[in-house]
Design an enzyme around this catalytic site. Structure first.
Site, PDB file in Angstrom:
ATOM      1  N   VAL A  43       0.818  -1.207   0.000  1.00 18.22           N
ATOM      2  CA  VAL A  43       0.000   0.000   0.000  1.00 18.22           C
ATOM      3  C   VAL A  43       0.858   1.265   0.000  1.00 18.22           C
ATOM      4  O   VAL A  43       0.406   2.342  -0.412  1.00 18.22           O
ATOM      5  CB  VAL A  43      -0.943  -0.016   1.235  1.00 18.22           C
ATOM      6  N   LYS A  44       2.109   1.143   0.440  1.00 19.26           N
ATOM      7  CA  LYS A  44       2.968   2.308   0.600  1.00 19.26           C
ATOM      8  C   LYS A  44       3.372   2.955  -0.729  1.00 19.26           C
ATOM      9  O   LYS A  44       3.842   4.099  -0.739  1.00 19.26           O
ATOM     10  CB  LYS A  44       4.224   1.932   1.391  1.00 19.26           C
ATOM     11  N   ASP A  45       3.190   2.238  -1.836  1.00 14.35           N
ATOM     12  CA  ASP A  45       3.509   2.847  -3.135  1.00 14.35           C
ATOM     13  C   ASP A  45       2.715   4.129  -3.348  1.00 14.35           C
ATOM     14  O   ASP A  45       3.209   5.103  -3.931  1.00 14.35           O
ATOM     15  CB  ASP A  45       3.171   1.879  -4.279  1.00 14.35           C
TER      16      ASP A  45
END
Length: 453
Positions: A43-45
């Protein structure tokens, strides 16, 4: 032709997948937002791109600059993708509890990785918070991301993740459940969803060793709540600015063991290979099951890929060492099966106390059986030796037979663990297991405690 101009354009629009077996106890529709479909597998993208673009726009990040960030690995991966495409250098500061896979992957995509100790205060100069800030001050043309307090983090999820979930559920979502670390995902998604429907409940998954749950419930930042834990990516010993507690309806805490066990269950029962925080989320969901009704639509977000935990939660030896593997421990040999092939360390009656002390140091043990030509005749442990030393500073040059205690009890293979446990007393700290053919192995209190599930 249908193609993306670079890998960054593939971020987002991740699938929503119905969960079945692993949430069979929950009387509601449970959907997983599977963020491993992002190119950096987490999700950090999303927020990595947003934070860099916002820093470029206001001049904090200059062409050819160096990006510096403290990360548990996933944010670092997202930043690395953007850095490659946009031509920046990247330094990732990571704590030593993070998986080796995460460190290797970061290096593989060109990041310089600096590893810091986990068990230090956030203000300690060795902490990954402090080291990140120091490197940013020392490195020319650098920008310290600070994902915890960088509000572009939660804004990315307000602009992207929240709208995706609303659209994918056709606005029917009733609950959003997610692990909380920096707070960007829960706050950004929560803000968007509550603006659409204030009745949607937002639940955070916390871990033991983190301050979030108690702070949310009492407003007290309790330092006694802070201690080392294994679960990666969720929980904190600080209060990041990205955590908007006013948007969160409640927290539930999940143990390290449950997080690890349920991470494996997701893979085995749903064929979804995801990371440690996903396991924590599923166990948290089950702990909250009384809050869900048959018509509810519950969305849980899976942060990252199981490939980053192959050496940890998906490794039987790692799980067994921590007592996380569900195994039946019933007999004496079960509690020492991981080291039953190791040689029994002994000391002889005529050897000096100093010899026993040397062996304790060398093999990092606390108890040693004493033998003579007839077999086991006594025992020594570090407590007895310490008391003897306090009473007589010259004790190191005395023979073992002058300070030894009673021999350890001996049990046979197949002895029930309940019977073995009864032999441990204030006066006796170990038991010997007869392996046959004149061979024995020691069982300590530590072995018994390690077998407790």
């Amino acid at each position: 032709m249908d193609f993306s101009n670079n890998i960054l354009e593939t971020i987002g629009n991740t699938p929503l997948v119905k969960l079945n077996k692993v949430v069979a106890e929950i009387d509601a529709l449970v959907l997983a937002k599977v963020e491993t479909f992002n190119p950096g597998n987490s999700v950090k993208d999303r927020m990595a791109v947003k934070m860099i673009e916002d820093a470029e726009a206001d001049g904090r990040l200059q062409p050819g600059g160096t990006i510096i960030e403290g990360t548990s690995g996933n944010t670092g991966m997202g930043l690395a993708l953007v850095a490659i495409i946009k031509g920046y250098k990247l330094i990732c500061v990571i704590s030593d509890k993070q998986s080796k896979e995460k460190m290797d992957i970061l290096r593989a995509v060109g990041a310089k990785v600096v590893v810091c100790p986990t068990d230090v205060e956030p203000t300690d100069p060795r902490s990954y918070y402090s080291v990140s800030k120091r490197l940013a001050l020392e490195t020319p043309n650098s920008w310290y991301v600070n994902q915890y307090d960088n509000m572009s983090n939660s804004l990315a999820h307000y602009e992207q993740t929240g709208p995706e979930i609303w659209k994918q559920t056709d606005g029917k979502i009733t609950h959003f459940v997610v692990g909380v670390g920096t707070g960007g995902t829960i706050s950004g998604v929560g803000k968007y969803l509550k603006e659409k429907n204030p009745n949607i409940k937002i639940w955070g998954i916390d871990t033991y060793g983190s301050v979030f749950k108690k702070y949310h419930e009492t407003g007290i930042f309790d330092e006694n709540e802070i201690y080392s834990y294994i679960t990666e990516g969720i929980g904190e010993d600080i209060l990041p600015k990205n955590v908007d507690f006013s948007l969160i309806d409640g927290f539930t805490k999940v143990t390290d063991k449950d997080a690890a066990v349920y991470t494996r269950k997701i893979a085995l029962e749903e064929a979804i290979f995801v990371g440690n925080s996903a396991g924590a989320c599923i166990k948290g969901l089950l702990q909250l099951k009384e809050h869900f009704k048959p018509d509810d639509v519950v969305v849980v977000l899976f942060h990252d890929s199981g490939s980053r935990y192959v050496g940890k939660m998906f490794n039987d030896d790692w799980m067994r060492e921590r007592g996380f593997l569900e195994e039946n421990i019933t007999k004496a040999e079960d509690v020492i099966k991981d080291h039953i092939d190791k040689e029994l360390i002994v000391v002889r009656t005529e050897e000096l106390v100093s010899h026993a002390i040397d062996r304790m140091r060398k093999y990092k043990i606390s108890q040693i059986p004493v033998v003579d030509i007839n077999g086991f005749v006594g025992s020594v442990d570090e407590t007895d030796l310490f008391r003897s030393y306090v009473a007589d500073k010259n004790v190191a040059e005395k023979p073992i037979k002058e300070v030894m205690g009673k021999p350890f009890p001996i049990v046979q293979l197949g002895t029930p663990i309940e019977e073995v446990s009864k032999l441990f007393t204030k006066e006796n700290d170990a038991v010997l297991l007869d392996l046959g053919n004149g061979n024995h192995h020691i069982i300590t209190k530590y072995d018994i405690i390690g077998s407790i599930k």
